[in-house]
Design a protein around this motif. Structure first.
Motif, mmCIF file in Angstrom:
data_model
loop_
_atom_site.group_PDB
_atom_site.id
_atom_site.type_symbol
_atom_site.label_atom_id
_atom_site.label_comp_id
_atom_site.label_asym_id
_atom_site.label_seq_id
_atom_site.Cartn_x
_atom_site.Cartn_y
_atom_site.Cartn_z
ATOM 1 N N PHE A 146 37.792 48.716 34.329
ATOM 2 C CA PHE A 146 37.141 47.503 33.799
ATOM 3 C C PHE A 146 36.741 47.654 32.339
ATOM 4 O O PHE A 146 36.412 48.743 31.878
ATOM 5 N N ARG A 147 36.788 46.511 31.653
ATOM 6 C CA ARG A 147 36.297 46.497 30.278
ATOM 7 C C ARG A 147 34.777 46.685 30.284
ATOM 8 O O ARG A 147 34.119 46.533 31.302
ATOM 9 N N LYS A 148 34.265 47.035 29.128
ATOM 10 C CA LYS A 148 32.814 47.268 29.027
ATOM 11 C C LYS A 148 32.173 46.133 28.221
ATOM 12 O O LYS A 148 32.840 45.511 27.392
ATOM 13 N N HIS A 149 30.913 45.893 28.442
ATOM 14 C CA HIS A 149 30.118 44.904 27.690
ATOM 15 C C HIS A 149 30.778 43.530 27.707
ATOM 16 O O HIS A 149 30.792 42.835 26.706
ATOM 17 N N LEU A 150 31.346 43.156 28.836
ATOM 18 C CA LEU A 150 32.041 41.869 28.898
ATOM 19 C C LEU A 150 31.287 40.912 29.826
ATOM 20 O O LEU A 150 30.883 41.295 30.925
ATOM 21 N N VAL A 151 31.101 39.684 29.348
ATOM 22 C CA VAL A 151 30.516 38.634 30.196
ATOM 23 C C VAL A 151 31.582 37.559 30.371
ATOM 24 O O VAL A 151 32.161 37.097 29.385
ATOM 25 N N VAL A 152 31.880 37.217 31.620
ATOM 26 C CA VAL A 152 32.920 36.211 31.875
ATOM 27 C C VAL A 152 32.284 34.967 32.506
ATOM 28 O O VAL A 152 31.210 35.051 33.109
ATOM 29 N N PRO A 153 32.942 33.812 32.367
ATOM 30 C CA PRO A 153 32.380 32.590 32.958
ATOM 31 C C PRO A 153 32.410 32.630 34.478
ATOM 32 O O PRO A 153 33.051 33.498 35.084
ATOM 33 N N GLU A 154 31.728 31.653 35.064
ATOM 34 C CA GLU A 154 31.714 31.539 36.530
ATOM 35 C C GLU A 154 33.139 31.417 37.060
ATOM 36 O O GLU A 154 33.983 30.768 36.453
ATOM 37 N N PHE A 155 33.412 32.071 38.195
ATOM 38 C CA PHE A 155 34.735 31.959 38.826
ATOM 39 C C PHE A 155 34.550 31.907 40.342
ATOM 40 O O PHE A 155 33.521 32.340 40.870
ATOM 41 N N PRO A 156 35.563 31.382 41.060
ATOM 42 C CA PRO A 156 35.422 31.259 42.518
ATOM 43 C C PRO A 156 35.664 32.584 43.240
ATOM 44 O O PRO A 156 36.481 33.407 42.795
ATOM 45 N N ASN A 157 34.996 32.782 44.365
ATOM 46 C CA ASN A 157 35.064 34.097 45.020
ATOM 47 C C ASN A 157 36.423 34.382 45.679
ATOM 48 O O ASN A 157 36.684 35.532 46.032
ATOM 49 N N VAL A 158 37.300 33.388 45.803
ATOM 50 C CA VAL A 158 38.653 33.689 46.313
ATOM 51 C C VAL A 158 39.433 34.597 45.360
ATOM 52 O O VAL A 158 40.425 35.219 45.772
ATOM 53 N N ASP A 159 38.986 34.675 44.097
ATOM 54 C CA ASP A 159 39.723 35.500 43.118
ATOM 55 C C ASP A 159 39.416 36.995 43.242
ATOM 56 O O ASP A 159 40.107 37.817 42.621
ATOM 57 N N VAL A 160 38.402 37.354 43.992
ATOM 58 C CA VAL A 160 38.053 38.784 44.096
ATOM 59 C C VAL A 160 39.161 39.553 44.822
ATOM 60 O O VAL A 160 39.499 40.684 44.450
ATOM 61 N N TYR A 161 39.749 38.928 45.829
ATOM 62 C CA TYR A 161 40.784 39.619 46.614
ATOM 63 C C TYR A 161 42.006 40.006 45.763
ATOM 64 O O TYR A 161 42.408 41.185 45.764
ATOM 65 N N PRO A 162 42.611 39.057 45.011
ATOM 66 C CA PRO A 162 43.754 39.495 44.192
ATOM 67 C C PRO A 162 43.364 40.529 43.130
ATOM 68 O O PRO A 162 44.184 41.380 42.755
ATOM 69 N N LEU A 163 42.097 40.479 42.668
ATOM 70 C CA LEU A 163 41.631 41.518 41.733
ATOM 71 C C LEU A 163 41.661 42.880 42.438
ATOM 72 O O LEU A 163 42.143 43.880 41.889
#
Ligand code: AMP
Ligand code: ZN
Ligand code: ZN
Length: 425
Positions: A380-397
């Protein structure tokens, strides 16, 4: 009220289990040993802090979570799937499928073939037939020769498509947090050929305190501190082993928590004759199966506008909720306005001395339902803030991190790939 009863039962079941002999011996799948891939992925530990609302992080009570966020990736929030309940969302996280697609459409379900499903009904929770509309990541991982271990996760107690995690535990809410953390560390101490590459860890008390005392209570604050202390123990154990920079950690929640005023109740028996329906679930969302011959009567009573609740025929549920196609979704679904609860009757509340002050399960777009998401580790990158995303995306990650092909799912790797270091995308 059903939810409170369930929490109380879960507490006592937990206590009993805690007094009994240790949890069952971990189960190994006989096929796994022969399929070990040539290169093993970096271990991935998925940690759920049940009911940890995204904004709890800003309370300044969780220095370990803050440290992981600062040294890794933090999402402003993660959007749960509808309904924003524990079992549906934990299964979404490990399958990438909306509850409507993964088969766990509620914590409380009724299926004409399988009967009733409830969290404290181990006969149902252990039965793979409830879960087999999707394939959790530990099954995929096992098929690809990886080792898997779950320190609690909904679905991990059932044999799904013939597989359980290589190591798993029957849920026991009374197991001390430190014991759960130490089990993860022991798994990491196994020889390289046996060390799991995918693990889960689960903590429930931020959710429990949120229900009993409300999201803004000192008790919820204390539960946040306790969860953070458990993570501090984990981080210390990882550092001691020189593993902290060599393990990918994802720390998230299944949903948030909304305050419920004690008098914000919708009594179903004041709207319908409850003898004319099977009330499958109550709470933030209610599901009803009209008794034969009573469909029109119930439709007339419930589909008319109500100030604190919206009911739909399952075919009319708004598309954005991705809900209503699964046969397990009851013909009538009612969603309470955030901050209100649907209960069967006034008398069903009399057993409960103290009303619930927090609940979830509401419309997943509600800000109060937003969940925590953090990720830390070598990929993972460090010091990164990302916008809100849906929890279905955690699985492909996660399948990407483990290097295994994802099963068909509702998520998008493209939406989360920027969290990864360029070499890991
Ligand atoms: P909810 O009713 O949606 O708030 O569910 C939260 C509760 O789910 C927790 O308080 C736990 O007691 C319970 N729970 C979590 N994991 C499991 C599991 N694997 N088996 C049974 N119950 C669980
Ligand atoms: Zn939950
Ligand atoms: Zn809860």
């Amino acid at each position: 009220m059903k939810t409170l009863l369930r929490l109380v039962t879960a507490f006592f079941v937990g206590l009993t289990a805690g007094c009994a002999t240790q949890t069952p011996a971990p189960v190994r799948h006989p096929m796994a040993a022969g399929h070990m891939p040539a290169t093993r992925p970096t271990p991935l530990l998925l940690i759920s802090l049940d009911g940890f609302r995204a904004d709890y992080l800003r309370r300044g009570l969780s220095p370990t979570l803050q440290m992981l966020a600062d040294g890794g990736v933090r999402a402003r929030a993660m959007k749960p799937s509808f309904p924003s309940l524990t079992f549906p969302n934990h299964y979404t996280l490990v399958t990438g499928k909306y509850p409507d697609d993964n088969g766990i459409v509620n914590n409380d379900m009724f299926d004409p073939k399988l009967g009733s499903f409830r969290l404290n009904l181990s006969k149902a929770v252990d039965d793979g037939r409830w879960w087999d509309e999707a394939e959790p990541i530990w099954v995929d991982a096992d098929r690809h020769g990886l080792r898997t271990a779950t320190m609690f996760w909904p679905g991990s107690e059932a044999k799904i498509h013939g597989y359980r995690p290589d190591h798993w535990y029957r849920y026991n809410g009374a197991m001390p947090y430190d014991q759960r953390v130490d089990q993860i560390l022991r798994w990491l101490d196994l020889p390289p050929t046996q060390r799991p590459q995918f693990m889960t860890l689960y903590f429930q008390r931020v959710d429990t305190a949120g229900h009993y005392y409300g999201p803004d209570s000192p008790e919820t604050d204390q539960a946040i501190r306790d969860a953070d202390a458990a993570l501090a123990r984990l981080v210390a154990g990882l550092k001691k082993r020189g593993l902290f920079e060599h393990i990918n950690l994802i720390v998230l929640a299944d949903h948030g928590m909304a305050y419920i005023a004690p008098d914000h109740r919708i009594y179903l028996d004041e709207l319908i004759n409850t003898a004319h329906a099977r009330v499958v679930s109550t709470g933030a969302i209610a599901g009803l199966i009209p008794a034969p011959g009573h469909t029109r009567e119930l439709d007339t009573a419930l589909l008319t506008p109500h100030p604190h609740m919206t009911c739909w025929k399952k075919s009319q549920i708004p598309a954005r909720l991705h809900y209503g196609h699964n046969p397990r979704v009851p013909p009538l679904v009612c969603a309470a306005k955030v901050g209100w609860l649907i209960v069967s009757s006034r008398s069903s509340l009399q057993h409960n001395k103290k009303p619930l002050l927090g609940e979830h399960g509401f419309d997943n777009a509600a800000p109060q339902m937003r969940a925590l998401f953090l990720a830390h580790g070598p990929s993972f990158r460090k010091h990164l803030v990302v916008p809100e995303f849906p929890n279905v995306d955690v699985y492909p990650l996660m399948t990407h991190l483990l290097g295994i092909p994802p099963q068909p799912n509702d998520g998008h790797f493209s939406a989360v790939k920027d969290m990864l270091r360029p070499v890991d995308r």
